[in-house]
Write an enzyme that holds these catalytic residues in place. Structure first.
Site, short mmCIF file in Angstrom:
data_model
loop_
_atom_site.label_atom_id
_atom_site.label_comp_id
_atom_site.label_asym_id
_atom_site.label_seq_id
_atom_site.Cartn_x
_atom_site.Cartn_y
_atom_site.Cartn_z
N SER A 147 41.09 19.97 -10.10
CA SER A 147 40.85 20.57 -8.79
C SER A 147 39.57 19.97 -8.24
O SER A 147 38.74 19.45 -9.00
CB SER A 147 40.69 22.09 -8.93
OG SER A 147 40.16 22.67 -7.76
N TYR A 160 35.91 29.72 -12.11
CA TYR A 160 36.94 28.71 -11.90
C TYR A 160 36.35 27.30 -11.91
O TYR A 160 36.90 26.39 -12.54
CB TYR A 160 37.66 28.97 -10.57
CG TYR A 160 38.82 28.04 -10.32
CD1 TYR A 160 39.87 27.94 -11.23
CD2 TYR A 160 38.87 27.26 -9.17
CE1 TYR A 160 40.94 27.08 -11.01
CE2 TYR A 160 39.94 26.41 -8.93
CZ TYR A 160 40.97 26.32 -9.85
OH TYR A 160 42.02 25.47 -9.61
#
Length: 262
Positions: A147, A160
Site C-alpha cells: 500500500s 496500518y
C-alpha cells in the site's frame, strides 16, 4: 497418394502458468483472478468465504481453495494441494486490510494484533509455504500487494502504516536474499482504491464514513490494480519490477487529495 497426418501435440507445448491469489473473494483479489484467467493463466483463488469463492470459480474457471492465511494448518494443506496438482509459477499475496483509524493514544491492541497477523505474518506464512514450489518452477514470481501506507504515515494510521511498512521490509529483504535465483519479487503499492469492502471493514461497517473516503474525486478501482499486477507478471523473465506505486491522479500523498469532483 499421400495422406496428411494431423500434427500431434508434443511435450514441448507450453502449458499455462499457474498463480495463487490470496484474498480472492472480493476487491483487488477477485479482480486479479478475473484478469489472469482472461489472459490464459490457471488460477487458484484463496479466501475464507467459500460461497464467494465458489461463485468466482464458476464465473472464471479458477480453482477455489478455502483457507485462512492466519491459520498454519490451512496453509500446510494449501501447499500440499498445490504440490499434488501441478505446482505453482506465481503467488499474488493480496490478502490484508486496515482496522480502525484511532490515534496512538487510543489504539486498540487487538486490532493492531489482527492487522499484523493478516498483513505481515499471513504473507510470510504463505510465501514460506509456496517458495519450494516456485523454485521448482524454474521461473517463479512472488508478488506482494502492500500500500502507499508502506511508504508514508498519517495521523490515525500508525497501526496500518506500521504493518504495511513491515510487509514492505519483508518484500525488500526477500528480494536481496533470493538474488541469483530465477525468482522475481515484486511489490505493488496502491493508493486509494474504492472496493466494496476495504473502508467498510476499516470503519467497522459504517457505510457513511467509508463512502466519505472516496468523495469528491475519482479513486482507483480494483481493475486498475489487477491490470498492474497482470502487467508485472507478464514481463520477460529477465525483467523485475521491484516497486510500482499506483495512485489516483487526484492523490499526491496518503492524505493530500484534490477533491475537485474529477
Amino acid at each position: 497418394m499421400s495422406t496428411a497426418v494431423p500434427e500431434q501435440p508434443t511435450s514441448s507445448t507450453p502449458r499455462a502458468r499457474r498463480a495463487l491469489v490470496t484474498g480472492a473473494s472480493s476487491g483487488i483479489g477477485a479482480a486479479t483472478v478475473r484478469r489472469l484467467r482472461a489472459e490464459g493463466w490457471d488460477v487458484v483463488a484463496l479466501a475464507r468465504r467459500g460461497d464467494r469463492l465458489a461463485a468466482l470459480a464458476e464465473e472464471t474457471g479458477a480453482e477455489a481453495f478455502v483457507a485462512d492465511i492466519t491459520v498454519a494448518d490451512d496453509i500446510e494443506r494449501l501447499a500440499a494441494y498445490l504440490g499434488a496438482t501441478g505446482g505453482l509459477d506465481a503467488v499474488v499475496n493480496n490478502a490484508g486490510g486496515a482496522l480502525g483509524l484511532e490515534p496512538v493514544a487510543d489504539a486498540d491492541l487487538d486490532l493492531w494484533r489482527r492487522m499484523y497477523e493478516l498483513n505481515v505474518l499471513g504473507t510470510l506464512r504463505v510465501t514460506q509455504a509456496v517458495l519450494p514450489l516456485l523454485r521448482a518452477s524454474g521461473a517463479g514470481d512472488i508478488l506482494i500487494v502492500t500500500s502507499t501506507a508502506a511508504h508514508g504515515t498519517y495521523e490515525g494510521g500508525a497501526g496500518y502504516t506500521g504493518v504495511k511498512h513491515a510487509e514492505r521490509m519483508l518484500t525488500q529483504t526477500l528480494r536481496w536474499e533470493l538474488v541469483g535465483e530465477p525468482l522475481r519479487v515484486i511489490e505493488i503499492s496502491p493508493g486509494n482504491v474504492a472496493t466494496e469492502e476495504f473502508s467498510l471493514v476499516r470503519f467497522d461497517g459504517d457505510a457513511e464514513r467509508a463512502a466519505k473516503v472516496y468523495e469528491g474525486y475519482q479513486p482507483l478501482v480494483a481493475d486498475d490494480i489487477a491490470d498492474t499486477i497482470a502487467w508485472t507478471l507478464t514481463r520477460p523473465a529477465h525483467v523485475n519490477v521491484d516497486l510500482l506505486i499506483v495512485r489516483p491522479r487526484a492523490q499526491a500523498h496518503n492524505t493530500k487529495i484534490a477533491r475537485t469532483g474529477v
